[in-house]
Design a protein around this motif. Structure first.
Motif, PDB file in Angstrom:
ATOM      1  N   ASP A 149       0.820  -1.214   0.000  1.00  0.00           N
ATOM      2  CA  ASP A 149       0.000   0.000   0.000  1.00  0.00           C
ATOM      3  C   ASP A 149       0.851   1.260   0.000  1.00  0.00           C
ATOM      4  O   ASP A 149       0.495   2.251  -0.641  1.00  0.00           O
ATOM      5  CB  ASP A 149      -0.923   0.010   1.218  1.00  0.00           C
ATOM      6  CG  ASP A 149      -2.068  -0.976   1.077  1.00  0.00           C
ATOM      7  OD1 ASP A 149      -2.335  -1.408  -0.062  1.00  0.00           O
ATOM      8  OD2 ASP A 149      -2.685  -1.318   2.107  1.00  0.00           O
ATOM      9  N   ARG A 150       1.967   1.229   0.673  1.00  0.00           N
ATOM     10  CA  ARG A 150       2.807   2.430   0.758  1.00  0.00           C
ATOM     11  C   ARG A 150       3.748   2.587  -0.434  1.00  0.00           C
ATOM     12  O   ARG A 150       4.164   3.700  -0.741  1.00  0.00           O
ATOM     13  CB  ARG A 150       3.612   2.424   2.034  1.00  0.00           C
ATOM     14  CG  ARG A 150       2.749   2.632   3.242  1.00  0.00           C
ATOM     15  CD  ARG A 150       3.556   2.803   4.482  1.00  0.00           C
ATOM     16  NE  ARG A 150       2.670   2.961   5.634  1.00  0.00           N
ATOM     17  CZ  ARG A 150       3.072   3.008   6.864  1.00  0.00           C
ATOM     18  NH1 ARG A 150       4.369   2.909   7.126  1.00  0.00           N
ATOM     19  NH2 ARG A 150       2.223   3.151   7.851  1.00  0.00           N
ATOM     20  N   ALA A 151       4.092   1.503  -1.099  1.00  0.00           N
ATOM     21  CA  ALA A 151       5.086   1.577  -2.176  1.00  0.00           C
ATOM     22  C   ALA A 151       4.449   1.542  -3.562  1.00  0.00           C
ATOM     23  O   ALA A 151       4.721   2.402  -4.392  1.00  0.00           O
ATOM     24  CB  ALA A 151       6.089   0.433  -2.035  1.00  0.00           C
ATOM     25  N   THR A 152       3.622   0.555  -3.819  1.00  0.00           N
ATOM     26  CA  THR A 152       3.154   0.369  -5.198  1.00  0.00           C
ATOM     27  C   THR A 152       1.869   1.115  -5.517  1.00  0.00           C
ATOM     28  O   THR A 152       1.669   1.496  -6.663  1.00  0.00           O
ATOM     29  CB  THR A 152       2.942  -1.123  -5.491  1.00  0.00           C
ATOM     30  OG1 THR A 152       1.967  -1.642  -4.593  1.00  0.00           O
ATOM     31  CG2 THR A 152       4.232  -1.887  -5.369  1.00  0.00           C
ATOM     32  N   THR A 153       0.997   1.314  -4.541  1.00  0.00           N
ATOM     33  CA  THR A 153      -0.276   1.974  -4.833  1.00  0.00           C
ATOM     34  C   THR A 153      -0.078   3.395  -5.363  1.00  0.00           C
ATOM     35  O   THR A 153      -0.699   3.755  -6.371  1.00  0.00           O
ATOM     36  CB  THR A 153      -1.178   1.955  -3.587  1.00  0.00           C
ATOM     37  OG1 THR A 153      -1.355   0.602  -3.178  1.00  0.00           O
ATOM     38  CG2 THR A 153      -2.523   2.568  -3.881  1.00  0.00           C
ATOM     39  N   PRO A 154       0.757   4.244  -4.756  1.00  0.00           N
ATOM     40  CA  PRO A 154       0.956   5.575  -5.335  1.00  0.00           C
ATOM     41  C   PRO A 154       1.586   5.532  -6.736  1.00  0.00           C
ATOM     42  O   PRO A 154       1.251   6.352  -7.602  1.00  0.00           O
ATOM     43  CB  PRO A 154       1.902   6.272  -4.348  1.00  0.00           C
ATOM     44  CG  PRO A 154       1.734   5.549  -3.073  1.00  0.00           C
ATOM     45  CD  PRO A 154       1.424   4.146  -3.449  1.00  0.00           C
ATOM     46  N   ILE A 155       2.458   4.568  -6.973  1.00  0.00           N
ATOM     47  CA  ILE A 155       3.078   4.447  -8.294  1.00  0.00           C
ATOM     48  C   ILE A 155       2.041   4.042  -9.333  1.00  0.00           C
ATOM     49  O   ILE A 155       2.022   4.569 -10.450  1.00  0.00           O
ATOM     50  CB  ILE A 155       4.249   3.449  -8.247  1.00  0.00           C
ATOM     51  CG1 ILE A 155       5.359   3.995  -7.369  1.00  0.00           C
ATOM     52  CG2 ILE A 155       4.763   3.143  -9.635  1.00  0.00           C
ATOM     53  CD1 ILE A 155       6.463   3.005  -7.080  1.00  0.00           C
ATOM     54  N   TYR A 196      -1.207   4.655  -9.175  1.00  0.00           N
ATOM     55  CA  TYR A 196      -2.067   5.814  -9.415  1.00  0.00           C
ATOM     56  C   TYR A 196      -1.371   6.859 -10.282  1.00  0.00           C
ATOM     57  O   TYR A 196      -1.991   7.470 -11.157  1.00  0.00           O
ATOM     58  CB  TYR A 196      -2.499   6.449  -8.093  1.00  0.00           C
ATOM     59  CG  TYR A 196      -3.552   5.657  -7.360  1.00  0.00           C
ATOM     60  CD1 TYR A 196      -4.495   4.892  -8.035  1.00  0.00           C
ATOM     61  CD2 TYR A 196      -3.614   5.670  -5.970  1.00  0.00           C
ATOM     62  CE1 TYR A 196      -5.450   4.161  -7.359  1.00  0.00           C
ATOM     63  CE2 TYR A 196      -4.567   4.945  -5.282  1.00  0.00           C
ATOM     64  CZ  TYR A 196      -5.491   4.191  -5.990  1.00  0.00           C
ATOM     65  OH  TYR A 196      -6.430   3.485  -5.318  1.00  0.00           O
ATOM     66  N   ALA A 197      -0.093   7.081 -10.065  1.00  0.00           N
ATOM     67  CA  ALA A 197       0.653   8.048 -10.881  1.00  0.00           C
ATOM     68  C   ALA A 197       0.748   7.570 -12.327  1.00  0.00           C
ATOM     69  O   ALA A 197       0.582   8.369 -13.263  1.00  0.00           O
ATOM     70  CB  ALA A 197       2.046   8.257 -10.299  1.00  0.00           C
ATOM     71  N   ALA A 198       0.992   6.298 -12.528  1.00  0.00           N
ATOM     72  CA  ALA A 198       1.069   5.762 -13.891  1.00  0.00           C
ATOM     73  C   ALA A 198      -0.274   5.861 -14.586  1.00  0.00           C
ATOM     74  O   ALA A 198      -0.347   6.231 -15.774  1.00  0.00           O
ATOM     75  CB  ALA A 198       1.543   4.311 -13.860  1.00  0.00           C
ATOM     76  N   ARG A 199      -1.349   5.537 -13.878  1.00  0.00           N
ATOM     77  CA  ARG A 199      -2.689   5.679 -14.471  1.00  0.00           C
ATOM     78  C   ARG A 199      -2.980   7.123 -14.825  1.00  0.00           C
ATOM     79  O   ARG A 199      -3.532   7.414 -15.888  1.00  0.00           O
ATOM     80  CB  ARG A 199      -3.742   5.165 -13.502  1.00  0.00           C
ATOM     81  CG  ARG A 199      -3.807   3.685 -13.407  1.00  0.00           C
ATOM     82  CD  ARG A 199      -4.901   3.268 -12.448  1.00  0.00           C
ATOM     83  NE  ARG A 199      -4.889   1.846 -12.222  1.00  0.00           N
ATOM     84  CZ  ARG A 199      -5.606   1.231 -11.302  1.00  0.00           C
ATOM     85  NH1 ARG A 199      -6.391   1.946 -10.512  1.00  0.00           N
ATOM     86  NH2 ARG A 199      -5.541  -0.069 -11.166  1.00  0.00           N
ATOM     87  N   GLY A 200      -2.652   8.030 -13.928  1.00  0.00           N
ATOM     88  CA  GLY A 200      -2.881   9.446 -14.205  1.00  0.00           C
ATOM     89  C   GLY A 200      -2.094   9.928 -15.411  1.00  0.00           C
ATOM     90  O   GLY A 200      -2.596  10.693 -16.232  1.00  0.00           O
ATOM     91  N   LEU A 201      -0.853   9.481 -15.527  1.00  0.00           N
ATOM     92  CA  LEU A 201      -0.023   9.861 -16.662  1.00  0.00           C
ATOM     93  C   LEU A 201      -0.592   9.327 -17.970  1.00  0.00           C
ATOM     94  O   LEU A 201      -0.704  10.061 -18.959  1.00  0.00           O
ATOM     95  CB  LEU A 201       1.406   9.357 -16.458  1.00  0.00           C
ATOM     96  CG  LEU A 201       2.405   9.680 -17.567  1.00  0.00           C
ATOM     97  CD1 LEU A 201       2.669  11.176 -17.598  1.00  0.00           C
ATOM     98  CD2 LEU A 201       3.693   8.918 -17.330  1.00  0.00           C
ATOM     99  N   VAL A 202      -0.980   8.055 -17.969  1.00  0.00           N
ATOM    100  CA  VAL A 202      -1.515   7.452 -19.192  1.00  0.00           C
ATOM    101  C   VAL A 202      -2.830   8.114 -19.593  1.00  0.00           C
ATOM    102  O   VAL A 202      -3.022   8.504 -20.754  1.00  0.00           O
ATOM    103  CB  VAL A 202      -1.696   5.929 -19.009  1.00  0.00           C
ATOM    104  CG1 VAL A 202      -2.514   5.333 -20.134  1.00  0.00           C
ATOM    105  CG2 VAL A 202      -0.346   5.253 -18.924  1.00  0.00           C
ATOM    106  N   PHE A 203      -3.747   8.256 -18.645  1.00  0.00           N
ATOM    107  CA  PHE A 203      -5.034   8.865 -18.979  1.00  0.00           C
ATOM    108  C   PHE A 203      -4.871  10.340 -19.329  1.00  0.00           C
ATOM    109  O   PHE A 203      -5.589  10.869 -20.181  1.00  0.00           O
ATOM    110  CB  PHE A 203      -6.025   8.690 -17.830  1.00  0.00           C
ATOM    111  CG  PHE A 203      -6.470   7.271 -17.640  1.00  0.00           C
ATOM    112  CD1 PHE A 203      -6.729   6.452 -18.724  1.00  0.00           C
ATOM    113  CD2 PHE A 203      -6.626   6.753 -16.372  1.00  0.00           C
ATOM    114  CE1 PHE A 203      -7.140   5.140 -18.549  1.00  0.00           C
ATOM    115  CE2 PHE A 203      -7.039   5.445 -16.177  1.00  0.00           C
ATOM    116  CZ  PHE A 203      -7.298   4.641 -17.274  1.00  0.00           C
ATOM    117  N   GLY A 204      -3.923  11.019 -18.702  1.00  0.00           N
ATOM    118  CA  GLY A 204      -3.668  12.413 -19.050  1.00  0.00           C
ATOM    119  C   GLY A 204      -3.130  12.558 -20.465  1.00  0.00           C
ATOM    120  O   GLY A 204      -3.528  13.464 -21.200  1.00  0.00           O
ATOM    121  N   LEU A 205      -2.213  11.672 -20.854  1.00  0.00           N
ATOM    122  CA  LEU A 205      -1.686  11.714 -22.220  1.00  0.00           C
ATOM    123  C   LEU A 205      -2.767  11.390 -23.250  1.00  0.00           C
ATOM    124  O   LEU A 205      -2.837  12.031 -24.308  1.00  0.00           O
ATOM    125  CB  LEU A 205      -0.512  10.750 -22.372  1.00  0.00           C
ATOM    126  CG  LEU A 205       0.794  11.193 -21.725  1.00  0.00           C
ATOM    127  CD1 LEU A 205       1.826  10.077 -21.812  1.00  0.00           C
ATOM    128  CD2 LEU A 205       1.314  12.458 -22.382  1.00  0.00           C
TER     129      LEU A 205
END
Length: 107
Positions: free
Chosen positions: A28-34, A36-45
């Protein structure tokens, strides 16, 4: 002795629960933020590319529609130039308004 695994019948369950809880906390502390960031980057692009595509199609449609509307007034070659002039004038006016507002908050 409760700490001895040979005499404590709940030792395996407690140890397994501790390991599962520890792995869940690390995940939860290591992979979940990564993730979410990857999803945000992909959907933002994807949104950026679709937005740019939509604006380009809109501008082409606006220019072509204006040319078709001006064809009844002018010959086709002249309606093309007039449509470019009108479209350029609109964008120049919008640019001037934005240029004027750029330092409005600084005063």
């Amino acid at each position: 002795m409760p700490g001895n695994p040979l005499t404590d019948p709940n030792w395996a369950d407690e140890t397994t629960d501790t390991v599962v809880r520890l792995v869940g906390t690390v995940r939860d502390r290591a992979t979940t933020p990564i993730v979410y960031a990857a999803r945000g980057l992909v959907f933002g692009l994807i949104a950026l590319f679709l937005g740019v595509f939509a604006v380009v199609i809109l501008l082409v449609g606006l220019t072509r529609g204006l040319q078709s509307a001006l064809d009844w007034q002018f010959e086709h070659a002249r309606s093309v130039y007039v449509s470019y002039l009108v479209t350029g004038g609109i964008f120049s006016f919008i640019g001037l308004l934005l240029f004027k507002k750029r330092n409005a908050n600084a005063s």
